[in-house]
Scaffold this active site. Structure first.
Site, PDB file in Angstrom:
ATOM      1  N   TYR A 133       0.845  -1.197   0.000  1.00  0.00           N
ATOM      2  CA  TYR A 133       0.000   0.000   0.000  1.00  0.00           C
ATOM      3  C   TYR A 133       0.882   1.248   0.000  1.00  0.00           C
ATOM      4  O   TYR A 133       0.667   2.186  -0.752  1.00  0.00           O
ATOM      5  CB  TYR A 133      -0.911  -0.004   1.226  1.00  0.00           C
ATOM      6  CG  TYR A 133      -1.947   1.096   1.217  1.00  0.00           C
ATOM      7  CD1 TYR A 133      -3.196   0.876   0.647  1.00  0.00           C
ATOM      8  CD2 TYR A 133      -1.674   2.350   1.765  1.00  0.00           C
ATOM      9  CE1 TYR A 133      -4.152   1.871   0.628  1.00  0.00           C
ATOM     10  CE2 TYR A 133      -2.626   3.355   1.737  1.00  0.00           C
ATOM     11  CZ  TYR A 133      -3.869   3.125   1.172  1.00  0.00           C
ATOM     12  OH  TYR A 133      -4.806   4.116   1.149  1.00  0.00           O
ATOM     13  N   PHE A 137      -8.995  18.792 -25.369  1.00  0.00           N
ATOM     14  CA  PHE A 137      -9.293  17.376 -25.367  1.00  0.00           C
ATOM     15  C   PHE A 137     -10.571  17.231 -24.536  1.00  0.00           C
ATOM     16  O   PHE A 137     -10.758  17.981 -23.573  1.00  0.00           O
ATOM     17  CB  PHE A 137      -8.139  16.547 -24.771  1.00  0.00           C
ATOM     18  CG  PHE A 137      -8.415  15.074 -24.870  1.00  0.00           C
ATOM     19  CD1 PHE A 137      -8.352  14.442 -26.099  1.00  0.00           C
ATOM     20  CD2 PHE A 137      -8.786  14.335 -23.756  1.00  0.00           C
ATOM     21  CE1 PHE A 137      -8.653  13.085 -26.202  1.00  0.00           C
ATOM     22  CE2 PHE A 137      -9.089  12.987 -23.869  1.00  0.00           C
ATOM     23  CZ  PHE A 137      -9.016  12.361 -25.090  1.00  0.00           C
ATOM     24  N   THR A 138     -11.438  16.292 -24.919  1.00  0.00           N
ATOM     25  CA  THR A 138     -12.770  16.213 -24.293  1.00  0.00           C
ATOM     26  C   THR A 138     -12.717  16.265 -22.766  1.00  0.00           C
ATOM     27  O   THR A 138     -13.403  17.077 -22.140  1.00  0.00           O
ATOM     28  CB  THR A 138     -13.491  14.916 -24.715  1.00  0.00           C
ATOM     29  OG1 THR A 138     -12.574  13.846 -24.627  1.00  0.00           O
ATOM     30  CG2 THR A 138     -14.031  15.012 -26.128  1.00  0.00           C
ATOM     31  N   ASP A 144       0.357  18.523 -21.640  1.00  0.00           N
ATOM     32  CA  ASP A 144      -0.349  17.233 -21.677  1.00  0.00           C
ATOM     33  C   ASP A 144       0.516  16.306 -22.523  1.00  0.00           C
ATOM     34  O   ASP A 144       0.600  16.445 -23.748  1.00  0.00           O
ATOM     35  CB  ASP A 144      -1.745  17.406 -22.294  1.00  0.00           C
ATOM     36  CG  ASP A 144      -2.517  16.074 -22.377  1.00  0.00           C
ATOM     37  OD1 ASP A 144      -1.873  15.010 -22.314  1.00  0.00           O
ATOM     38  OD2 ASP A 144      -3.757  16.108 -22.513  1.00  0.00           O
ATOM     39  N   LYS A 173      -1.795   5.637 -23.060  1.00  0.00           N
ATOM     40  CA  LYS A 173      -1.147   5.919 -24.345  1.00  0.00           C
ATOM     41  C   LYS A 173       0.365   5.955 -24.140  1.00  0.00           C
ATOM     42  O   LYS A 173       1.066   5.056 -24.556  1.00  0.00           O
ATOM     43  CB  LYS A 173      -1.656   7.239 -24.911  1.00  0.00           C
ATOM     44  CG  LYS A 173      -3.116   7.131 -25.299  1.00  0.00           C
ATOM     45  CD  LYS A 173      -3.882   8.341 -24.904  1.00  0.00           C
ATOM     46  CE  LYS A 173      -5.376   8.091 -24.997  1.00  0.00           C
ATOM     47  NZ  LYS A 173      -6.117   9.237 -24.505  1.00  0.00           N
ATOM     48  N   ARG A 212     -15.734  11.275 -35.019  1.00  0.00           N
ATOM     49  CA  ARG A 212     -15.269  12.489 -34.343  1.00  0.00           C
ATOM     50  C   ARG A 212     -15.839  13.661 -35.127  1.00  0.00           C
ATOM     51  O   ARG A 212     -15.216  14.213 -36.010  1.00  0.00           O
ATOM     52  CB  ARG A 212     -13.734  12.544 -34.305  1.00  0.00           C
ATOM     53  CG  ARG A 212     -13.092  11.494 -33.440  1.00  0.00           C
ATOM     54  CD  ARG A 212     -12.985  11.846 -31.960  1.00  0.00           C
ATOM     55  NE  ARG A 212     -14.143  11.646 -31.147  1.00  0.00           N
ATOM     56  CZ  ARG A 212     -14.126  11.516 -29.818  1.00  0.00           C
ATOM     57  NH1 ARG A 212     -12.984  11.555 -29.164  1.00  0.00           N
ATOM     58  NH2 ARG A 212     -15.228  11.373 -29.142  1.00  0.00           N
ATOM     59  N   PHE A 222     -22.435  10.512 -27.529  1.00  0.00           N
ATOM     60  CA  PHE A 222     -21.806   9.616 -28.501  1.00  0.00           C
ATOM     61  C   PHE A 222     -21.412   8.270 -27.905  1.00  0.00           C
ATOM     62  O   PHE A 222     -21.316   7.289 -28.606  1.00  0.00           O
ATOM     63  CB  PHE A 222     -20.580  10.287 -29.146  1.00  0.00           C
ATOM     64  CG  PHE A 222     -19.470  10.605 -28.175  1.00  0.00           C
ATOM     65  CD1 PHE A 222     -19.474  11.782 -27.446  1.00  0.00           C
ATOM     66  CD2 PHE A 222     -18.419   9.721 -27.993  1.00  0.00           C
ATOM     67  CE1 PHE A 222     -18.440  12.077 -26.556  1.00  0.00           C
ATOM     68  CE2 PHE A 222     -17.377  10.005 -27.109  1.00  0.00           C
ATOM     69  CZ  PHE A 222     -17.401  11.176 -26.376  1.00  0.00           C
TER      70      PHE A 222
HETATM   71  C1  LIG Z   1      -6.532  10.091 -23.646  1.00  0.00           C
HETATM   72  C2  LIG Z   1      -6.107  11.449 -23.374  1.00  0.00           C
HETATM   73  C3  LIG Z   1      -6.389  12.059 -22.151  1.00  0.00           C
HETATM   74  C4  LIG Z   1      -7.206  11.384 -21.075  1.00  0.00           C
HETATM   75  O1  LIG Z   1      -6.600  10.226 -20.602  1.00  0.00           O
HETATM   76  P1  LIG Z   1      -7.433   8.990 -20.013  1.00  0.00           P
HETATM   77  O2  LIG Z   1      -6.382   8.053 -19.550  1.00  0.00           O
HETATM   78  O3  LIG Z   1      -8.274   8.446 -21.133  1.00  0.00           O
HETATM   79  O4  LIG Z   1      -8.279   9.504 -18.908  1.00  0.00           O
HETATM   80  C5  LIG Z   1      -5.940  13.349 -21.978  1.00  0.00           C
HETATM   81  N1  LIG Z   1      -5.255  14.007 -22.927  1.00  0.00           N
HETATM   82  C6  LIG Z   1      -4.973  13.447 -24.117  1.00  0.00           C
HETATM   83  C7  LIG Z   1      -4.202  14.209 -25.139  1.00  0.00           C
HETATM   84  C8  LIG Z   1      -5.386  12.149 -24.392  1.00  0.00           C
HETATM   85  O5  LIG Z   1      -5.109  11.617 -25.595  1.00  0.00           O
END
Ligand SMILES: *Cc1c(COP(=O)(O)O)cnc(C)c1O
Length: 482
Positions: A80, A132-133, A223, A266, A389, A455
């Site tokens: 932990y 980004f969303t 980011d 990613k 998209r 979506f």
């Molecule tokens: C996917 C992504 C996020 C969000 O990450 P999650 O792990 O899906 O929550 C943020 N910024 C960018 C550029 C992304 O491609």
């Protein structure tokens, strides 16, 4: 990296890894695919992978792990607090991203939540190259606003601009002057701007943004979710870095930011995420939110196995032959499609190929979701699952009006190290057939429309019997072939 030349002169993106674990795919009949579409409300998010042949929905959490990542997962130190696995992750972040302090989070959007909770309030404005969303949702949720500051050429589909993800420097300064630096808690730069086709920014642009951030005393946040691929494209496209290497470029990028955050779904081909900085003050400002929202400071809501996979996956970001695999496949597919005049976002970016549905299906009005219709049509005739998209991904405003999207794209993600070239060629082949028969594709309408993020789980229906007609033509041309 040295390109491997073929004697034939063909330009083939050769895989520099071998496949040692395989997962069987299902290529079901076209009749079954039509049924699956009907069951799933013509929304590719609602399909089951048992009906999907090539899953090109996303590059998030779908990347292939390396032998070294899997080996590391076996030695994970489950604790932990004070896990040695976390120490290894911290070392890896320090080595690769050049940041001393690391806060672990369960995925990218969790980092965005913490940044927003800590820094965004009503009246705040966050300038960014593009939204980004999830980043935008967390900022607006705290009463903040965003300002998107790309150059005009970023919105040109058929472009040769190498850095469509660059931030418009003049506009940035103008926004800071009119809004007041005190209302701007940070500037957000997104590596390989996801929603406009995975388009990179240049180091020079990041330096220019840094200079303005310094001039007005504003934090610069990177980011870094798609950092590796952005760095790879800098090596390919930015003169100053032509003879450089991944480690140098990655450090140049992270070194210009006060704070970096990332989705490890990613970056590093694992899962989870992180926030990292060299600024002890920033670290202290954010630290307390980790146990509150995520978990203890040495796991942050992640499984310790994922922590190990991330630690190793981060080093692999610096391996050009590994990181280049997905962008080289994307470039190959974009060039093949473009040579047949199939409209795609150019130049090739990262994370996937983006088909321009506005042009592909120019006979379908935007209100009838051309990109959603194209995604359904491609699945029907190939089993390839992409993601809409465009307008379908937009939300209605408070008066119920649907804003039309700047672009109508079908995104075909190319997850890292997952597909082979023959699979990519299959996508090319089926898209080519579909382009020739595009007049058979018709529009869609919502029959069940959730009020938030419609979506994901919304259901649609075709506006005519076009799917049956498209299937009939497919069977006429392909006979018994799946
Ligand atoms: C996917 C992504 C996020 C969000 O990450 P999650 O792990 O899906 O929550 C943020 N910024 C960018 C550029 C992304 O491609």
């Amino acid at each position: 990296m040295q390109e491997i030349k073929f004697y034939s002169g063909e330009n083939i993106p050769l895989e520099l890894h071998k496949v040692r674990i395989v997962q069987k795919l299902h290529l079901v009949s076209v009749e079954r695919r039509l049924e699956a579409l009907k069951e799933g409300g013509f929304n590719t998010f609602r399909l089951s992978t048992k009906d999907v042949f090539l899953d090109m929905l996303t590059d998030s959490g779908t990347n292939a792990m390396s032998d070294n990542q899997l080996a590391a997962m076996m030695r994970a130190d489950d604790a932990y607090a004070g896990s040695q696995s976390f120490d290894r992750l911290q070392k890896s972040v320090e080595h690769v991203l050049d940041k001393k302090y690391l806060l672990p989070v369960h995925q990218g959007r969790a980092a965005e939540n913490i940044l927003s909770v800590a820094y965004v309030k009503k009246g705040s404005l966050i300038p960014m190259n593009y939204h980004f969303t999830t980043a935008m949702a967390h900022i607006t949720d705290k009463g903040g606003q965003i300002a998107e500051l790309l150059y005009d050429e970023a919105y040109v589909i058929n472009s040769s601009c190498p850095f469509k993800g660059n931030m418009n420097i003049e506009k940035l300064e103008e926004v800071i002057r009119t809004h007041g630096a005190e209302n701007i808690p940070f500037i957000r730069m997104e590596a390989s701007t996801n929603l406009i086709g995975g388009q990179p920014f240049s180091i020079q642009n990041l330096r220019d943004v840094r200079a303005i951030a310094d001039k007005y005393g504003i934090r610069l946040v990177l980011d870094a979710s798609l950092l590796g691929e952005n760095a790879y494209l800098i090596l390919q496209r930015e003169e100053e870095f032509r003879n450089s290497d991944m480690a140098t470029v990655v450090k140049a990028m992270t070194g210009l930011a006060d704070l970096c955050y990332f989705s490890a779904r990613k970056l590093s081909s694992s899962r989870g995420g992180g926030i990292c900085t060299n600024d002890i003050k920033i670290f202290k400002e954010l630290e307390a939110f980790i146990p509150l929202y995520e978990g203890f400071l040495t796991y942050g809501g992640m499984s310790i196995r994922e922590v190990e996979a991330m630690a190793v996956g981060l080093y692999e970001v610096l391996d050009e032959s590994s990181i280049s695999q997905s962008p080289r496949f994307i470039k190959y597919l974009v060039e093949q499609l473009d040579s047949k005049d199939i409209p795609v976002v150019k130049p090739a970016g990262v994370l996937g190929v983006h088909v321009d549905a506005m042009n592909f299906c120019s006979h379908i009005p935007q209100q009838q979701y051309p990109a959603g219709a194209l995604a359904a049509a491609l699945f029907l005739i190939s089993g390839v699952r992409g993601m809409e998209r465009g307008t379908m991904s937009n939300q209605r405003d408070e008066n119920g009006v649907e804003p039309m999207s700047d672009m109508e794209l079908l995104r075909l993600a190319v997850p890292r190290r997952v597909f082979t070239l023959s699979q990519i060629k299959y996508v090319e082949d089926r898209l080519t057939w579909l382009f020739e028969n595009r007049h058979l594709i018709g529009g869609l309408k919502f029959v069940e429309e959730p009020p938030v993020l419609r979506f994901f789980m919304g259901k649609l229906a075709p506006l005519s019997d076009w799917p049956e007609k498209l299937m009939a033509k497919f069977k006429e041309d392909f006979g018994n072939s799946l």
